[in-house]
Structures are given as C-alpha cells and as structure tokens.
Design an enzyme around this catalytic site. Structure first.
Site, short mmCIF file in Angstrom:
data_model
loop_
_atom_site.label_atom_id
_atom_site.label_comp_id
_atom_site.label_asym_id
_atom_site.label_seq_id
_atom_site.Cartn_x
_atom_site.Cartn_y
_atom_site.Cartn_z
N HIS A 157 0.74 -1.16 0.03
CA HIS A 157 -0.22 0.20 0.02
C HIS A 157 0.95 1.50 0.11
O HIS A 157 0.63 2.22 -0.75
CB HIS A 157 -0.93 0.22 1.17
CG HIS A 157 -1.87 1.09 1.29
ND1 HIS A 157 -1.74 2.32 2.28
CD2 HIS A 157 -3.07 1.30 0.76
CE1 HIS A 157 -2.77 2.98 2.05
NE2 HIS A 157 -3.48 2.55 0.89
N ARG A 185 11.62 14.28 10.96
CA ARG A 185 11.49 15.25 9.81
C ARG A 185 10.64 16.35 10.12
O ARG A 185 10.45 17.20 9.35
CB ARG A 185 11.31 14.48 8.40
CG ARG A 185 12.74 13.60 7.90
CD ARG A 185 12.25 12.34 7.08
NE ARG A 185 13.61 11.85 6.61
CZ ARG A 185 14.48 11.21 7.46
NH1 ARG A 185 14.11 10.99 8.56
NH2 ARG A 185 15.58 10.77 6.86
#
Length: 168
Positions: free
Chosen positions: A97, A136
C-alpha cells in the site's frame, strides 16, 4: 563540510508580501502533519505572507484532487493562489500500500502544478518508520529533535511563487 538540504535564500526572493498561499494537509498521522503545517505556516508568516488558506483532507491520496480544485476555484476570484503546499506523512507498513500511495501522490501533486500553472510544493514525507517521520517534522523523540521540513516547504513556496510572478 557537507550540509544536507537546500541552501536558504534571503532578500527579495524570500519576501512573500502580497502572495496568497494554499496549504492542503492530510489528517492521517495528524500529530506529525500538524508540526509540518505549523513549520510551513510560521515560515510563510515570518516572510510576510499574510494571505494563507489551510484546508485538510483525509489522506495523501486526496491531496492532488483537493489542491487542483482549490487552485482552479481561486482563479475565478480576484486573488488566485500564487503557490500551494501539499503536506502529508506516509509511513511504510507491511504491505505494498505504501508504494502505491507514494507513487500516486507524488505523480498527482506534480501534475497539479503542471496542469494549473501554479507552483505546488511536494510536502509529503515518505518514511520507513515513525522515528524518521518525527525527526523530519522536528519533533523527534531522541536526543535530536530533527529538522522541521515544513520550514523548507514554506521557503520553497515563496521562491516558486516569486518565480511565477516574474514570468507573467
């Protein structure tokens, strides 16, 4: 010494006065996404962008559709968007996915910019694990909090919007 990332700009290239910017973000992985949206928004505001619209969508797959519709609708108004930032976080799981959504989202976001003529910044983290995503977004859980990439996306939106204005 090598420093990873884009070299920051200064001066008029980062002056966002008079710009209108759209931020479209996902609600998936919202804790991380919110930090990225805040990094983007605060960078825009610090660089004199005062006209910022923020819209949320369920997930990353929906980002291109929403961005395109909103950009196109803004072209019917007195103040069309000068740039858009699509923000989301995709974290690899145990199935394919992740790869399908990453590919579709990145191609879709690129196509929105090309089709609308409005710069669209790719603000989608594609991470292998939660730790990478948190770092991040500048909210890492270890000794280093990391770097909020939303800051870079805000700067890129201003730079690309300015580039678009010089071409008109």
């Amino acid at each position: 010494m090598f420093e990873k990332g884009v070299v920051p700009l200064s001066g008029d290239r980062l002056n966002g006065k008079g710009l209108r910017v759209l931020i479209v973000h996902t609600r998936w992985n919202l804790e991380i996404v919110q930090a990225l949206v805040e990094g983007t928004r605060s960078t825009l505001e610090q660089n004199h962008v005062s006209d910022i619209d923020v819209v949320d969508v369920p997930g990353a797959f929906e980002l291109p559709f929403a961005a395109k519709r909103l950009i196109e609708a803004s072209k019917q108004s007195a103040r069309p968007y000068d740039a858009a930032v699509c923000i989301g976080v995709l974290i690899k799981g145990s199935t394919m996915h992740f790869e399908y959504i990453c590919e579709a989202t990145s191609q879709g976001i690129m196509n929105v910019g090309l089709q609308t003529g409005c710069p669209v910044i790719f603000g989608v983290l594609t991470c292998l694990n939660d730790e990478q995503a948190h770092e991040r977004a500048g909210i890492g859980r270890g000794s280093s909090k990391g770097h909020n990439h939303g800051i870079d996306w805000g700067q890129a939106a201003i730079e690309m919007a300015r580039l678009g204005k010089t071409q008109n």
